[in-house]
Motif scaffolding. Structure first.
Motif, PDB file in Angstrom:
ATOM      1  N   HIS A  63      40.535  64.809 -11.619  1.00 18.18           N
ATOM      2  CA  HIS A  63      41.363  65.968 -12.414  1.00 18.18           C
ATOM      3  C   HIS A  63      42.062  65.109 -13.459  1.00 18.18           C
ATOM      4  N   HIS A  65      43.656  66.235 -17.724  1.00 17.94           N
ATOM      5  CA  HIS A  65      44.108  66.795 -18.915  1.00 17.94           C
ATOM      6  C   HIS A  65      44.030  65.629 -20.282  1.00 17.94           C
ATOM      7  N   HIS A 212      43.206  74.855 -10.706  1.00 20.42           N
ATOM      8  CA  HIS A 212      44.457  74.512 -10.050  1.00 20.42           C
ATOM      9  C   HIS A 212      45.036  75.345  -8.701  1.00 20.42           C
ATOM     10  N   HIS A 250      45.042  69.616  -6.728  1.00 22.92           N
ATOM     11  CA  HIS A 250      46.454  69.562  -5.949  1.00 22.92           C
ATOM     12  C   HIS A 250      46.405  69.938  -4.670  1.00 22.92           C
ATOM     13  N   ASP A 301      45.412  63.435 -12.960  1.00 18.77           N
ATOM     14  CA  ASP A 301      46.236  64.723 -13.675  1.00 18.77           C
ATOM     15  C   ASP A 301      46.515  64.049 -15.210  1.00 18.77           C
TER      16      ASP A 301
HETATM   17 ZN   LIG Z   1      46.263  69.635 -13.755  1.00 15.94          ZN
END
Ligand SMILES: [Zn+2]
Length: 433
Positions: A63, A65, A212, A250, A301
């Motif tokens: 996960h 970004h 998410h 998450h 993340d």
């Molecule tokens: Zn995220």
């Protein structure tokens, strides 16, 4: 390459001493206690001296970004909703496609530095992210964010045609290194119509989906208020989202019933311990998930909430923090944590032949320099790797048999240029705010 006399963690993450590992055509084609016979050995090319090294499967970041490297160090110490609405969203509104390219390329440089060869990403301008991952020589499951306010369906949104273009241009690109996934950013940034449209789009085309789920208590509770008591997991289940392969990031606030649904539906849960701690979101119930057979993988993340792509730090946290929070020193073993960072991550990306050191597997590998003081004695090499070693011990990272990082050098990436581009672009954006 032929790794000679190297210690390794095998496909069960068990320690094996003085092994010989041959890589050809992107795969591990030889693994044994003895060298391959001389003709075969020559065909592997370079012989890599494995003394005082430890060979592991490379890491899979489940996960991320990646373009958010632009936001590293920006908007620190805020709770998630204020962080997102007052700081991150205004910054992101100024990000151009070229900014995304450079942010992603810098993220790739950082990831390969720490043994990561593949990442699942959700963001915008994903064609630029894909170009960066292709240039870096690594793997990416990209997903362009579904954000849908008001009563709109997928075909009302520009995302639908963007997604169709992404599939046409990038699905399976670079020898399968690039995979296009579907995306639902979150329950609180979409409506039921667009969510079920996206689930149907993914099912019809056999695509994976990233979402998410229950990152904060506020998100979890407000979802229940909005949708007649349904938690985000049940809400997504009710709209068919969990009927195909899904990576749910998450899952911090999931309840026992949610965990049963995640297990029954085979959802891959990408936990992000550093990010969840940094934003004050809490601790995902990982020991319970593992007990009930949920596939747990590991993510960094984004860089505004971590702030680094050194997955060995996340690995360390995953193996350590539940022992403290549950008062059980057996909670989340080093082997479970490393499996989450490697094989489970690869499977979450649909990469069945990746994430383990075994004959026939893709040669996605990282080598740790085990000559430093943290590594002696070698009573338990796996524990050394998780608790005593560091990402900075990575001295070689290989993706599909190609070296993408080695001894301080990045053969595929101009790191100085990437740093300069990202620094200048971030400065420009902050100046525009
Ligand atoms: Zn995220």
């Amino acid at each position: 390459m032929l790794f000679a006399n190297i210690n390794l963690l095998d496909d069960n993450l068990d320690f094996r001493e003085n092994q010989w590992v041959g890589v050809a055509d992107g795969r591990i084609t030889y693994l044994g206690d003895t060298p391959p016979e001389s003709a075969a050995a020559q065909a592997f090319g370079e012989v890599y001296d494995g003394r005082e090294k430890l060979l592991l499967p490379a890491l899979y970041n489940a996960h991320a970004h990646a373009p958010m490297t632009l936001l590293r160090g920006y908007a620190e110490n805020l709770p998630l909703q204020a962080w997102l609405n007052d700081a991150v969203f205004p910054f992101e509104a100024k990000i151009t496609p070229q900014d995304c390219y450079w942010g992603t390329l810098l993220a790739c440089a950082e990831m390969v530095r720490y043994g990561v060869v593949s990442f699942s990403d959700m963001y915008y301008h994903m064609q630029e992210g894909a170009r960066a991952a292709i240039d870096a020589g690594i793997k990416m499951n990209l997903s362009d964010s579904l954000i849908a306010f008001g009563d709109v369906g997928l075909d009302d949104l520009p995302l639908q045609s963007q997604l169709i273009d992404l599939i046409a241009n990038f699905q399976g690109a670079a020898d399968g290194r690039i995979v296009v996934d579907c995306n639902i950013h979150a329950e609180y940034t979409s409506n039921p119509r667009a969510v079920s449209d996206m689930a149907e789009f993914a099912r019809e085309r056999g695509l994976r989906l990233q979402v998410h789920v229950s990152e904060t208590q506020l998100e979890h509770e407000e979802c229940k208020q909005r949708h007649g008591g349904l938690t985000p997991v049940r809400y997504f289940e009710s709209l068919g989202v969990l009927d195909g392969p899904v990576t749910a990031a998450h899952c911090v606030w999931v309840d026992d019933g949610d965990i049963d649904v995640l297990a029954a539906k085979g959802v891959h849960v990408a936990v992000n311990p550093a990010s969840n701690m940094k934003l004050g979101s809490g601790f995902a119930p990982v020991p319970k998930m593992l007990e009930r057979g949920v596939s747990v993988c590991l993510g960094t993340d984004g860089m505004a909430s971590n702030n680094n792509h050194d997955m060995f730090q996340d690995l360390y946290l995953l193996a350590l923090l539940y022992k403290g929070s549950t008062q059980d020193p057996a909670a989340v073993s080093p082997k479970q944590a490393l499996a989450a960072a490697t094989r489970a991550g690869a499977l979450s990306q649909g990469r069945e032949d990746c994430g383990l050191v075994a004959e026939g597997a893709r040669a996605d590998l990282c080598v740790l320099d085990a000559s430093g003081p943290s590594w002696a004695p070698m009573t338990d090499p796996l524990s050394n790797a998780v608790y005593a070693g560091h990402g900075a011990d990575v001295c070689l990272t290989m993706c599909d048999g190609r070296v993408v990082y080695r001894d301080g050098a990045w053969p595929t990436i101009d790191v100085e240029r990437a740093k300069a581009e990202v620094s200048a672009r971030t400065k420009r954006i902050i100046g525009e705010l």
